[in-house]
Write a protein that holds these residues in place. Sequence first.
Motif, PDB file in Angstrom:
ATOM      1  N   LEU A  16      92.419   3.974 -11.635  1.00 19.90           N
ATOM      2  CA  LEU A  16      92.269   5.099 -12.403  1.00 19.90           C
ATOM      3  C   LEU A  16      91.932   6.236 -11.497  1.00 19.90           C
ATOM      4  N   ARG A  19      94.880   7.079  -9.415  1.00 17.40           N
ATOM      5  CA  ARG A  19      95.903   7.539 -10.141  1.00 17.40           C
ATOM      6  C   ARG A  19      95.693   8.996 -10.745  1.00 17.40           C
ATOM      7  N   ILE A  20      94.524   9.265 -11.275  1.00 19.99           N
ATOM      8  CA  ILE A  20      94.017  10.667 -11.553  1.00 19.99           C
ATOM      9  C   ILE A  20      94.000  11.578 -10.470  1.00 19.99           C
ATOM     10  N   LEU A  64      93.534  10.527 -19.521  1.00 24.32           N
ATOM     11  CA  LEU A  64      93.189   9.338 -18.349  1.00 24.32           C
ATOM     12  C   LEU A  64      92.002   9.576 -18.077  1.00 24.32           C
ATOM     13  N   TYR A  67      89.766   8.180 -20.716  1.00 25.75           N
ATOM     14  CA  TYR A  67      89.769   6.935 -20.801  1.00 25.75           C
ATOM     15  C   TYR A  67      88.703   6.259 -19.743  1.00 25.75           C
ATOM     16  N   TYR A  68      88.977   7.022 -18.406  1.00 23.70           N
ATOM     17  CA  TYR A  68      87.862   6.736 -17.226  1.00 23.70           C
ATOM     18  C   TYR A  68      86.573   6.731 -17.856  1.00 23.70           C
TER      19      TYR A  68
END
Length: 229
Positions: A16, A19-20, A64, A67-68
């Motif tokens: 994550l 990705r972020i 995101l 969620y992280y």
Amino acid sequence: MEKMTLVEALDKKVLLQKRIHSRIRTTGFVEWHKHNELRTARKKQKVAEFEADARASYQSIMDLIAYYDKLNEAISKANAENKIETSIGEMSIAGVIARKDQLSRKVENMGILIDDDEINGNIDLEQTLARQLETQLAYALKKVNEQNQKNNTSAEMMRNSILGRENKGKEDSAVTSVVEAYLSENKAELIDPIGAEAQSKKLREENEKLLMELNVKLKIANATVEIEI
């Protein structure tokens, strides 16, 4: 509700993060265009499309991140609440991680002064003690050797002075006794009441053993403890 093991959660957390960061670096949030043109200056995208994409991408990134944060909170909670039995007693997973990090930091520099990492608790206390034992032992041995070398030099000068130039190199029991008495009285000796070398070795070996144990038990905990988000 999503359930996963700690090791799965930690892997997902790393992915994550990547990705972020990638989305943040590659997404266009702000552009410009000439008033009389309907496309953006850089990518030649229709202004309305750019605006829609920017809003959607921004919201996607914020989702995101949310969620992280939830994942990170669940990991922290599990690390605080779950306990591990170790050779030094029961510890939380968070405590095991902190102790393992301390044990993993090696004290390389040799010096009398304790550095900031040690004062701030970033270095395991037993390592600090072992380093100090080794440092003081090395310093004392150096001084003992230096002093005894000086004594030997002074003794030889004393021998030659008593014998005189004409008798230099000759053996004389009386002179030898005087010189030996001088060396005996002025001999530098090590004072090592706790056995610094042996104690330092013991501390480092125990720390290595503990580090291996904590690594194994942490891996087991990460593979078996589950979290929910």
